[in-house]
Design an enzyme around this catalytic site. Structure first.
Site, PDB file in Angstrom:
ATOM      1  N   HIS A   1      49.454  19.786  76.174  1.00  0.00           N
ATOM      2  CA  HIS A   1      48.220  20.459  75.775  1.00  0.00           C
ATOM      3  C   HIS A   1      46.998  19.593  76.068  1.00  0.00           C
ATOM      4  O   HIS A   1      47.111  18.397  76.325  1.00  0.00           O
ATOM      5  CB  HIS A   1      48.254  20.850  74.292  1.00  0.00           C
ATOM      6  CG  HIS A   1      48.365  19.703  73.345  1.00  0.00           C
ATOM      7  ND1 HIS A   1      49.539  19.334  72.727  1.00  0.00           N
ATOM      8  CD2 HIS A   1      47.439  18.818  72.909  1.00  0.00           C
ATOM      9  CE1 HIS A   1      49.326  18.291  71.959  1.00  0.00           C
ATOM     10  NE2 HIS A   1      48.064  17.942  72.046  1.00  0.00           N
TER      11      HIS A   1
HETATM   12  P1  TYD Z   1      53.070  19.627  67.944  1.00  0.00           P
HETATM   13  O1  TYD Z   1      51.656  20.026  68.193  1.00  0.00           O
HETATM   14  O2  TYD Z   1      54.145  20.534  68.410  1.00  0.00           O
HETATM   15  O3  TYD Z   1      53.313  18.203  68.556  1.00  0.00           O
HETATM   16  P2  TYD Z   1      53.183  17.778  70.104  1.00  0.00           P
HETATM   17  O4  TYD Z   1      52.147  18.657  70.723  1.00  0.00           O
HETATM   18  O5  TYD Z   1      52.749  16.354  70.027  1.00  0.00           O
HETATM   19  O6  TYD Z   1      54.490  17.924  70.767  1.00  0.00           O
HETATM   20  O7  TYD Z   1      53.203  19.364  66.390  1.00  0.00           O
HETATM   21  C1  TYD Z   1      54.416  19.566  65.669  1.00  0.00           C
HETATM   22  C2  TYD Z   1      54.118  20.320  64.378  1.00  0.00           C
HETATM   23  O8  TYD Z   1      53.253  19.564  63.527  1.00  0.00           O
HETATM   24  C3  TYD Z   1      53.432  21.653  64.620  1.00  0.00           C
HETATM   25  O9  TYD Z   1      53.994  22.590  63.713  1.00  0.00           O
HETATM   26  C4  TYD Z   1      51.993  21.405  64.224  1.00  0.00           C
HETATM   27  C5  TYD Z   1      52.112  20.322  63.170  1.00  0.00           C
HETATM   28  N1  TYD Z   1      50.956  19.411  63.118  1.00  0.00           N
HETATM   29  C6  TYD Z   1      50.136  19.426  62.013  1.00  0.00           C
HETATM   30  O10 TYD Z   1      50.330  20.208  61.051  1.00  0.00           O
HETATM   31  N2  TYD Z   1      49.087  18.565  61.946  1.00  0.00           N
HETATM   32  C7  TYD Z   1      48.835  17.677  62.960  1.00  0.00           C
HETATM   33  O11 TYD Z   1      47.854  16.886  62.873  1.00  0.00           O
HETATM   34  C8  TYD Z   1      49.689  17.674  64.117  1.00  0.00           C
HETATM   35  C9  TYD Z   1      49.436  16.733  65.262  1.00  0.00           C
HETATM   36  C10 TYD Z   1      50.737  18.556  64.155  1.00  0.00           C
END
Ligand code: TYD
Length: 135
Positions: free
Chosen positions: A52
């Protein structure tokens, strides 16, 4: 002192005979104020995550334990970066599409973010990313 190579900032470790210490202050070592901290750890072998960019959020990535790689894409310019030192900071701007991979089993990837979590600030579709940040 810090040296800046591209988006990588190399921090001085304040070590002595007891061990090491690294300090990060907002608007000094980190070029923004951070409202949120999260860390990624226990990543399963072979997993690639991220995929992303953002509209507003700036981030600082520090591998405080172990190592991992980061694929950056700025449309027309891609880069593979290895994070393997707790003294190396990778600054990501909102328009940096990023993917993290090759996490070592002991990897703890610390992330400082300029904004609170908001799913609306994510661009998870690559075509949308090109539409927003392309020429
Ligand atoms: P995700 O965005 O999938 O991680 P990445 O893009 O690094 O692979 O995040 C995993 C889960 O955590 C998703 O359900 C969103 C949640 N999350 C939060 O609630 N707060 C945050 O600050 C972050 C980074 C993720």
């Amino acid at each position: 002192m810090q040296t800046i190579i591209s988006k990588l900032v190399n921090m001085e470790s304040l070590g002595d005979e007891r061990g090491q210490l690294t300090v990060l202050e907002e608007n000094k070592h980190i070029p923004f104020e951070f409202k949120r901290v999260f860390y990624i750890y226990g990543t399963i072998s072979g997993v690639r995550r991220g995929f992303h960019a953002h509209y507003k959020t700036r981030q600082a990535l520090i591998c405080v334990s172990g190592n991992c790689k980061v694929h950056l894409d700025n449309i027309g310019r891609t880069e593979e970066i290895i994070l393997e030192s707790p003294n190396t900071i990778l600054i990501l701007e909102p328009n940096d599409w990023h993917e993290m991979y090759d996490f070592s089993p002991d990897c703890v990837l610390l992330v400082l973010a300029s904004h609170l979590y908001d799913s609306e600030d994510y661009i998870r579709d690559y075509d949308k990313f090109v539409e927003v940040y392309g020429e």
